[in-house]
Design a protein around this motif. Sequence first.
Motif, mmCIF file in Angstrom:
data_model
loop_
_atom_site.group_PDB
_atom_site.id
_atom_site.type_symbol
_atom_site.label_atom_id
_atom_site.label_comp_id
_atom_site.label_asym_id
_atom_site.label_seq_id
_atom_site.Cartn_x
_atom_site.Cartn_y
_atom_site.Cartn_z
ATOM 1 N N LEU A 70 12.024 -2.676 -4.764
ATOM 2 C CA LEU A 70 13.214 -1.921 -5.157
ATOM 3 C C LEU A 70 13.222 -1.638 -6.655
ATOM 4 C CD1 LEU A 70 15.857 -3.750 -2.923
ATOM 5 C CD2 LEU A 70 14.958 -1.439 -2.612
ATOM 6 N N SER A 71 12.752 -2.605 -7.423
ATOM 7 C CA SER A 71 12.658 -2.373 -8.877
ATOM 8 C C SER A 71 11.632 -1.282 -9.174
ATOM 9 C CB SER A 71 12.266 -3.671 -9.590
ATOM 10 O OG SER A 71 13.255 -4.658 -9.427
ATOM 11 N N LYS A 72 10.537 -1.267 -8.416
ATOM 12 C CA LYS A 72 9.517 -0.239 -8.597
ATOM 13 C C LYS A 72 10.070 1.136 -8.253
ATOM 14 C CE LYS A 72 5.309 1.056 -9.527
ATOM 15 N NZ LYS A 72 4.764 0.940 -10.895
ATOM 16 N N ARG A 91 9.376 9.205 0.055
ATOM 17 C CA ARG A 91 10.433 8.291 -0.402
ATOM 18 C C ARG A 91 11.345 7.907 0.760
ATOM 19 N NH1 ARG A 91 12.516 10.116 -6.495
ATOM 20 N NH2 ARG A 91 10.585 9.525 -7.576
ATOM 21 N N LYS A 92 11.709 8.874 1.584
ATOM 22 C CA LYS A 92 12.551 8.576 2.736
ATOM 23 C C LYS A 92 11.852 7.607 3.686
ATOM 24 C CE LYS A 92 15.131 12.954 2.771
ATOM 25 N NZ LYS A 92 15.358 14.225 3.489
ATOM 26 N N HIS A 98 0.828 -1.207 0.000
ATOM 27 C CA HIS A 98 0.000 0.000 0.000
ATOM 28 C C HIS A 98 0.863 1.258 0.000
ATOM 29 C CE1 HIS A 98 -3.740 -2.177 0.406
ATOM 30 N NE2 HIS A 98 -3.235 -2.869 1.417
ATOM 31 N N THR A 99 1.991 1.201 0.705
ATOM 32 C CA THR A 99 2.910 2.347 0.713
ATOM 33 C C THR A 99 3.410 2.639 -0.697
ATOM 34 O OG1 THR A 99 3.611 1.893 2.979
ATOM 35 C CG2 THR A 99 5.083 3.228 1.630
ATOM 36 N N MET A 100 3.760 1.588 -1.422
ATOM 37 C CA MET A 100 4.253 1.773 -2.789
ATOM 38 C C MET A 100 3.162 2.343 -3.691
ATOM 39 S SD MET A 100 7.404 0.946 -2.617
ATOM 40 C CE MET A 100 7.770 1.046 -4.357
ATOM 41 N N ILE A 101 1.920 1.901 -3.478
ATOM 42 C CA ILE A 101 0.802 2.443 -4.275
ATOM 43 C C ILE A 101 0.622 3.930 -3.982
ATOM 44 C CG2 ILE A 101 -1.690 2.345 -4.588
ATOM 45 C CD1 ILE A 101 -1.510 -0.691 -4.036
ATOM 46 N N CYS A 102 0.649 4.273 -2.688
ATOM 47 C CA CYS A 102 0.487 5.685 -2.315
ATOM 48 C C CYS A 102 1.638 6.533 -2.854
ATOM 49 C CB CYS A 102 0.412 5.824 -0.797
ATOM 50 S SG CYS A 102 -1.067 5.083 -0.067
ATOM 51 N N LEU A 103 2.849 5.989 -2.791
ATOM 52 C CA LEU A 103 4.009 6.713 -3.298
ATOM 53 C C LEU A 103 3.868 6.975 -4.801
ATOM 54 C CD1 LEU A 103 6.864 7.868 -2.889
ATOM 55 C CD2 LEU A 103 7.749 5.553 -3.279
#
Length: 793
Positions: A274-276, A207-208, A159-164
């Motif tokens: 990491l690839s994302k 990102r941090k 979910h964090t990656m989606i929000c980012l």
Amino acid sequence: MAQWDRLGQLPAAFKQQLLELYDRDSLPMDVRHYLAVWVENQEWLRAARDHDLAVVLLQVLLENLDIQHSRFVQEESFLLQHNIRRYKQNFQRYLDEPCDLARTILWFLEKENEILMSADLTEQVQFLQVEPEIMETSSKQDLERKMAGLRNEMQCMEHTMICLEEQQDEFDFKYQTHKMEAVGDEAAKNDQIKVLQGLVNRLDECRKSTLSDLNKLLDRTEDLVDILVKKELVEWQRRQQKTCIGAPDDVCLDQLEKWFTCVAVCLFQVREFLSKLEELVGKVSYENDPVKAQKPALQRRADTVLKDLLKSSFVVETQPSMPQGKGPLVLRTNVQFSVKTRLLVKFPELNHSMKVVVSMERETPHIKGYRRFNVLGTITKALNMVESQSGGMVADFRHLNLKEQKSGGSGKGVSDIPLSVTEELHVICFDTVFELKGLSVGLQASSLPVVIISNSSQQQSAWASILWFNMLSQDTKDLMFFANSPAATWPQFGEMWSWQFLSATKRGLNDAQLEMIAHRLFGNQMNYDTCTVAWSKFSKEYTPDTFWVWFDGILVMVKTFLEDLWREGLIMGFVSKGKEKSLLKKKQSGTFLLRFSESVIGGITFSWVETTGAGQLNVKTVQPFTKDDLIQIPFHEIIRNFQIFEPGNIPENPLLYLYPNIPKDKAFGKYYSEKSGDDSPYIRYIKTKLMFVSKEKTLEHRPPMSSDVAQGEGLEPMNGLCGESAEQNGNLHLLDSQMEPYHLDPMLSDSVPHEDLLLRLNNPNLLDDSSQINILFNVGPEFSFPDLDCLPP
């Protein structure tokens, strides 16, 4: 134990406090219950101050409620569907102020903890102590909780990656719009730049935060990999070593496979995250971008942890063994053996794609005369899920064999350590390559050390080496173990012996039986725990009283002929003559027990107590029965048909009660053949041998014409038996000058001669049917041998 689970186990008074706490809509109890693990694993204290984290947690909470709603739809729980939908609508009011939700949930968790602390204090006051949990169960439960926490963290990271990504798309859209628009008003242009700068700042913080969360995620996975590889797998390998020598330990790999696979899946997901990030940086980047600075180190760390896990996940599930061997790990040249390997990381997409190749050890000890072998047969197989009952990824090799290489000379500088063939240890190796999602890792597994023989006569000695190594060593690569083998303590030694009987007959040794074995090895000691047995004493010294040869002879005899009687506890077995006499003399006449011979390899005998005319109790013993006897007639039939002559020539069976007081027919009746007496199918096999024992510790006898008389054990002298019997028959010349000394059993410190003439069952070929003698008898001074033509003139 999870906090919510502990709350559910509280006494009624504290449960009432919990009900009162959740008698409000701020955090419904249904939500707390169904999302318990997730709720307890989030950083609500941090989220109460961090707006971005609070947004992420709120989004995850709403999605988890959607998942629960779908579950209740499938289960057709109408009321729960309605409640979950209403709770989700209520939580959406926190969309503008998500930190308020974090503070609310944090408050509830703190109140729960207060209730628990109050309950713990009450319990301590009442019982003055807290009962400890069982360590093993607690360890497994703790590992399961950590696995559940890892899975929850992975969901949060998704979910964090989606929000980012959404946040970055928002910035990118507004930035591209700003570049396309021609804004003439300088003030409006500055306002747009401020908005864009704010978006960049939020993106940078996000990102941090994401990189920090990834670091924490890798911390969690590293911790789990350490537990799996350095603790759980090592413990399983030790259990497997012990099961190879008879221990009843659980060596099922299904649970380990679930844990290994769970962590591997999560690590592959980390690599995808990491690839994302790299993909996102390719679209939008800026000065001092934290992803560019930290991503390479995270990538190396994730790959290292994943490779360590994968390299440890390839194991030998079933150790090498021959179909007809004494046990696993003893292999014979040119005889087929089987072995099975398994990959604990289960990815169905790799089914049949990973090839496993078998070979012998690459590095061998530099020992003069050390043999080398080649593996022949089908040495390449694919890991697949068909050959495993649990659906694991296995390669089952069933038709391998070994061939010795021709010697090419020992060379110079090699060690001159004297090792016998059965002390040479070899290792069989297995190689494969794991390739998935751009990752390629070479994997290797190796068997426990095996002993390779060329003749079946070496099996007994080879199995002794396997027992000794796996009892004492946990270094499975130590091929030089027997160059300087350590001694075994009695607790290790006794436990291993009990395993031998347990694995062969499903009944181990009790404390009394182990004490007799310890007495035989060490003599009379107050405490045997500090006693040790050297390898040379155990098996290497090829003397008549080698302990291993004696013990293995008993084990083979029990497994072959006496398994049912042993499993039922009818055979006392390991009991010294002195202990036997002290036990029987306290019992009624006719009580008997069964014990293993201490001087005849693979022999079993029985002793009974009887009352003399003077009212004294005497203990009498028959010469041991070996496989030559038991292969012709079952031992229970020997006990059933055993007879002696009493005064008046009345045949009588002196065996009435199995120690301590079990009627003989009750103990052995279910094993009897249907016919008895003269109709018994075994009666024609019952023969006799005569043994005369004088009181002067000399053995005066001549053997029957058709047989050799072996020296008996525990035979007691009878006053005047030889002389009186010979004189009354006019056969004084029977007692000629061939006097043989009567040797006490060298294995015993308490050997006491008996006072009787004892006869035994013998080979049926010694006498023909016309001269059957189916009784064993006690000779009195008035008895003569008018019809017995078995002694030479």
